[in-house]
Design a protein around this motif. Structure first.
Motif, short mmCIF file in Angstrom:
data_model
loop_
_atom_site.label_atom_id
_atom_site.label_comp_id
_atom_site.label_asym_id
_atom_site.label_seq_id
_atom_site.Cartn_x
_atom_site.Cartn_y
_atom_site.Cartn_z
N LEU A 65 0.85 -1.19 0.00
CA LEU A 65 0.00 0.00 0.00
C LEU A 65 0.89 1.23 0.00
CD1 LEU A 65 -2.81 -0.82 2.55
CD2 LEU A 65 -3.07 -0.42 0.12
N ARG A 66 0.49 2.22 -0.77
CA ARG A 66 1.22 3.49 -0.78
C ARG A 66 0.22 4.61 -0.55
NH1 ARG A 66 2.40 7.69 -3.96
NH2 ARG A 66 1.42 6.90 -5.85
N VAL A 67 0.52 5.44 0.43
CA VAL A 67 -0.30 6.60 0.73
C VAL A 67 0.42 7.82 0.17
CG1 VAL A 67 -1.31 8.03 2.56
CG2 VAL A 67 -1.22 5.53 2.82
N THR A 68 -0.27 8.55 -0.70
CA THR A 68 0.31 9.74 -1.32
C THR A 68 0.65 10.78 -0.25
OG1 THR A 68 -1.05 9.36 -3.26
CG2 THR A 68 -0.15 11.58 -3.00
N ARG A 69 1.86 11.30 -0.31
CA ARG A 69 2.33 12.36 0.58
C ARG A 69 2.02 12.05 2.05
NH1 ARG A 69 1.37 18.23 -1.73
NH2 ARG A 69 3.10 18.55 -0.32
N GLU A 70 2.39 10.86 2.47
CA GLU A 70 2.08 10.39 3.82
C GLU A 70 2.63 11.30 4.92
OE1 GLU A 70 1.45 6.14 6.00
OE2 GLU A 70 3.15 6.33 4.65
N PRO A 71 3.87 11.83 4.83
CA PRO A 71 4.34 12.73 5.89
C PRO A 71 3.41 13.94 6.07
CG PRO A 71 6.18 12.01 4.57
CD PRO A 71 4.93 11.54 3.86
N GLN A 72 2.92 14.49 4.95
CA GLN A 72 2.00 15.62 5.05
C GLN A 72 0.69 15.18 5.69
OE1 GLN A 72 -0.26 17.24 1.66
NE2 GLN A 72 0.84 19.17 2.09
N LEU A 73 0.18 14.03 5.29
CA LEU A 73 -1.06 13.51 5.87
C LEU A 73 -0.94 13.40 7.39
CD1 LEU A 73 -3.85 12.12 5.83
CD2 LEU A 73 -2.63 9.97 5.38
N LEU A 74 0.15 12.84 7.87
CA LEU A 74 0.33 12.67 9.31
C LEU A 74 0.38 14.01 10.03
CD1 LEU A 74 2.90 9.74 9.19
CD2 LEU A 74 0.49 9.60 9.85
N GLN A 75 1.01 15.01 9.42
CA GLN A 75 1.06 16.33 10.04
C GLN A 75 -0.29 17.03 9.99
OE1 GLN A 75 4.47 18.52 8.56
NE2 GLN A 75 5.90 17.19 9.66
N VAL A 76 -1.07 16.81 8.94
CA VAL A 76 -2.41 17.39 8.86
C VAL A 76 -3.32 16.77 9.93
CG1 VAL A 76 -4.49 17.53 7.40
CG2 VAL A 76 -2.26 18.11 6.45
N ILE A 77 -3.19 15.47 10.15
CA ILE A 77 -3.95 14.81 11.22
C ILE A 77 -3.54 15.40 12.58
CG2 ILE A 77 -4.34 12.63 12.44
CD1 ILE A 77 -4.01 11.24 9.66
N VAL B 161 8.11 21.39 13.27
CA VAL B 161 7.89 21.76 11.86
C VAL B 161 8.76 22.93 11.41
CG1 VAL B 161 5.56 20.79 11.72
CG2 VAL B 161 5.84 23.22 12.27
N THR B 162 9.33 23.68 12.35
CA THR B 162 10.24 24.76 11.95
C THR B 162 11.68 24.29 11.87
OG1 THR B 162 10.37 25.56 14.24
CG2 THR B 162 8.76 26.63 12.80
N THR B 163 11.94 23.04 12.24
CA THR B 163 13.27 22.46 12.08
C THR B 163 13.45 22.08 10.62
OG1 THR B 163 13.24 21.62 14.35
CG2 THR B 163 14.81 20.59 12.81
N PRO B 164 14.52 22.53 9.97
CA PRO B 164 14.71 22.21 8.55
C PRO B 164 14.60 20.71 8.26
CG PRO B 164 16.34 23.83 9.27
CD PRO B 164 15.61 23.35 10.52
N GLY B 165 13.82 20.41 7.22
CA GLY B 165 13.63 19.04 6.78
C GLY B 165 12.44 18.33 7.40
N ASN B 166 11.80 18.93 8.40
CA ASN B 166 10.68 18.26 9.06
C ASN B 166 9.30 18.69 8.55
OD1 ASN B 166 12.40 16.85 10.68
ND2 ASN B 166 12.06 18.08 12.49
N ASN B 167 9.19 19.86 7.96
CA ASN B 167 7.88 20.37 7.59
C ASN B 167 7.39 19.76 6.28
OD1 ASN B 167 5.52 21.92 7.51
ND2 ASN B 167 6.53 23.51 6.33
N ALA B 168 6.20 19.15 6.32
CA ALA B 168 5.56 18.62 5.12
C ALA B 168 4.25 19.35 4.83
CB ALA B 168 5.29 17.13 5.29
N LEU B 169 3.97 20.41 5.59
CA LEU B 169 2.70 21.12 5.47
C LEU B 169 2.73 22.19 4.38
CD1 LEU B 169 2.05 21.58 9.28
CD2 LEU B 169 0.83 20.02 7.74
N GLU B 170 1.56 22.49 3.87
CA GLU B 170 1.40 23.59 2.91
C GLU B 170 1.42 24.91 3.69
OE1 GLU B 170 1.07 23.19 -0.45
OE2 GLU B 170 1.23 21.02 -0.21
N ALA B 171 1.67 26.00 2.99
CA ALA B 171 1.70 27.32 3.64
C ALA B 171 0.36 27.63 4.30
CB ALA B 171 2.05 28.39 2.62
#
Length: 192
Positions: A51-63, A136-146
């Motif tokens: 199974l592949r979830v599209t943009r999973e890091p972003q999904l987890l941060q949105v949750i 999320v302000t640590t470089p490389g950790n943020n997967a969120l949209e503006a």
């Protein structure tokens, strides 16, 4: 369905199909359902399914954002999810909460209803909000949209002001009787 290379064995013997609705228990939460964004790959050569979830890091941060901003008490599973979304161990969270035992964090995370009082819930969430903000302000950790970040910064400011009011209204008042007269201690500690 389309033919693709198997992510497991590397042979071009797999088929991929989009899954319309998916119960995303891999998040660690039993109440997350995904609509779109999930692909299942099945290989006829090795017999494996992926199974592949599209943009999973972003999904987890949105949750995580949703859980941080939702006006209700957190379950133990939600507290565990948020701690992990902040990149914290149980020991690190215990230190941030000034909790003397790491086991207290584990006990809360294991319960459906951790039993936090209102001030404890507010304090717990404030610590998690600050930790998530740092993460999320640590470089490389943020997967969120503006737009997600803007919503988060706005909520964090509102919640900071709210937490200050709750803290100032939920201080313990210690009264002592001295020589048959009651007095209130001038130093007021936080409620337990």
């Amino acid at each position: 369905m389309s033919h693709v290379t198997c992510p497991g064995c590397g042979k071009p013997a797999a088929t991929a199909r989009a899954i319309a609705t998916y119960h995303y228990t891999e998040s660690g939460l039993d109440n997350v359902w995904l609509v779109g964004g999930v692909t299942e790959t099945e290989c006829s050569e090795c017999g494996e399914k992926f199974l592949r979830v599209t943009r999973e890091p972003q999904l987890l941060q949105v949750i995580a954002l949703d859980l941080l901003m939702r006006p209700s008490y957190r379950t133990g599973a939600e507290l565990r999810f948020l701690r992990r979304a902040c990149g914290l161990s149980q020991e690190q969270l215990a230190a941030l909460l000034q909790c003397p035992r790491r086991a207290t964090i584990a006990e809360r995370e294991a319960k459906d209803h951790p039993g936090l009082s209102f001030p404890e819930e507010v304090g717990y969430r404030w610590v998690l909000l600050k930790a998530f903000q740092e993460f999320v302000t640590t470089p490389g950790n943020n997967a969120l949209e503006a737009s997600h970040l803007q919503k988060f910064w706005s909520f964090a400011g509102f919640f900071r002001d709210f937490a200050i009011k709750v803290d100032s209204h939920h201080r313990r008042i210690t009264a002592r009787v001295r020589q048959n007269a009651w007095t209130v201690d001038e130093h007021r500690g936080k409620a337990a």
